[in-house]
Motif scaffolding. Structure first.
Motif, short mmCIF file in Angstrom:
data_model
loop_
_atom_site.label_atom_id
_atom_site.label_comp_id
_atom_site.label_asym_id
_atom_site.label_seq_id
_atom_site.Cartn_x
_atom_site.Cartn_y
_atom_site.Cartn_z
N ILE A 16 0.50 -0.72 0.52
CA ILE A 16 -0.01 0.30 -0.05
C ILE A 16 0.79 2.06 -0.08
O ILE A 16 0.51 2.44 -0.65
CB ILE A 16 -0.99 0.30 1.28
N LEU A 17 2.22 1.33 0.66
CA LEU A 17 2.57 2.63 1.44
C LEU A 17 3.57 2.91 -0.11
O LEU A 17 4.57 1.78 -0.72
CB LEU A 17 2.92 2.57 2.88
N PRO A 18 3.81 3.89 -0.16
CA PRO A 18 4.91 4.44 -1.79
C PRO A 18 6.64 4.10 -0.96
O PRO A 18 6.38 3.97 0.60
CB PRO A 18 4.89 5.80 -1.77
N SER A 19 7.50 3.63 -1.31
CA SER A 19 8.81 3.29 -1.77
C SER A 19 9.30 4.81 -1.65
O SER A 19 9.87 4.76 -2.88
CB SER A 19 9.36 2.48 -1.78
N TYR A 20 9.83 5.14 -0.58
CA TYR A 20 10.99 6.47 -1.63
C TYR A 20 11.62 6.39 -1.85
O TYR A 20 12.66 6.90 -2.28
CB TYR A 20 10.72 7.94 0.46
N SER A 21 12.55 5.47 -1.02
CA SER A 21 14.14 4.62 -1.69
C SER A 21 13.94 5.26 -2.60
O SER A 21 15.07 4.88 -3.88
CB SER A 21 15.18 3.67 -0.62
N LYS A 22 12.98 4.33 -3.11
CA LYS A 22 13.08 3.77 -5.06
C LYS A 22 13.67 5.44 -6.23
O LYS A 22 13.57 5.71 -6.62
CB LYS A 22 11.85 2.85 -5.64
N ILE A 35 7.81 11.96 5.72
CA ILE A 35 8.60 11.18 6.92
C ILE A 35 7.87 10.41 7.88
O ILE A 35 8.29 9.80 8.62
CB ILE A 35 9.16 13.12 7.51
N ALA A 36 6.42 10.97 8.30
CA ALA A 36 5.64 9.88 9.17
C ALA A 36 5.74 8.38 8.68
O ALA A 36 6.02 7.15 9.06
CB ALA A 36 4.43 10.86 9.39
N ILE A 37 5.06 8.97 7.07
CA ILE A 37 5.55 6.87 6.72
C ILE A 37 6.89 6.47 6.32
O ILE A 37 6.90 5.67 6.86
CB ILE A 37 4.54 7.10 4.78
N ILE A 38 8.05 6.82 6.66
CA ILE A 38 9.16 6.65 6.67
C ILE A 38 9.60 6.41 7.83
O ILE A 38 9.73 4.85 8.18
CB ILE A 38 9.81 7.48 6.71
N GLY A 39 8.46 6.60 8.68
CA GLY A 39 8.96 6.28 10.39
C GLY A 39 8.10 4.88 10.70
O GLY A 39 8.57 4.06 10.91
N TRP A 40 7.44 5.20 10.48
CA TRP A 40 5.75 4.25 10.63
C TRP A 40 6.37 2.18 9.96
O TRP A 40 6.23 1.39 10.19
CB TRP A 40 4.71 4.54 9.87
N ARG A 41 7.31 2.94 8.26
CA ARG A 41 7.42 1.57 8.01
C ARG A 41 8.91 1.52 8.44
O ARG A 41 9.25 -0.70 8.49
CB ARG A 41 8.09 2.14 6.57
N TRP A 42 9.66 1.89 9.22
CA TRP A 42 11.24 1.78 9.73
C TRP A 42 10.24 0.46 10.94
O TRP A 42 10.80 -0.59 11.30
CB TRP A 42 11.64 3.30 10.25
N PHE A 43 9.63 1.25 12.02
CA PHE A 43 8.85 1.04 13.42
C PHE A 43 8.55 -0.61 12.64
O PHE A 43 8.44 -1.65 13.72
CB PHE A 43 7.69 2.05 13.66
N VAL A 44 7.72 -0.77 12.02
CA VAL A 44 7.15 -1.71 11.14
C VAL A 44 8.01 -3.34 11.45
O VAL A 44 7.94 -4.03 11.86
CB VAL A 44 5.87 -2.21 10.72
N THR A 45 8.76 -2.54 10.32
CA THR A 45 10.22 -3.14 9.88
C THR A 45 10.98 -3.92 11.47
O THR A 45 11.22 -4.68 11.26
CB THR A 45 11.26 -2.95 8.75
N ARG A 46 11.70 -3.08 11.54
CA ARG A 46 12.33 -2.82 12.79
C ARG A 46 11.32 -4.45 13.88
O ARG A 46 12.30 -4.92 14.54
CB ARG A 46 12.28 -1.99 13.80
#
Length: 50
Positions: A16-22, A35-46
């Motif tokens: 669902i969420l966009p990949s900002y690294s790509k 930044i909130a989306i990046i933080g959320w993805r980081w939290f879930v991945t961690r």
């Protein structure tokens, strides 16, 4: 149990969420929502990896 929930969340995020690294997003120019989306993805991945 907790780890399984985060693994499922990680798969949903990937779909669902966009990949900002790509997109090579510059973090200095990112909006607060991005930044909130990046933080959320980081939290879930961690948590999915722990």
């Amino acid at each position: 149990m907790k780890k399984q929930v985060f693994k499922i969340l990680a798969k949903v995020n990937k779909l669902i969420l966009p990949s900002y690294s790509k997109k090579q997003l510059d973090l200095a120019k990112a909006t607060k929502i991005q930044i909130a989306i990046i933080g959320w993805r980081w939290f879930v991945t961690r948590n999915a990896l722990n």
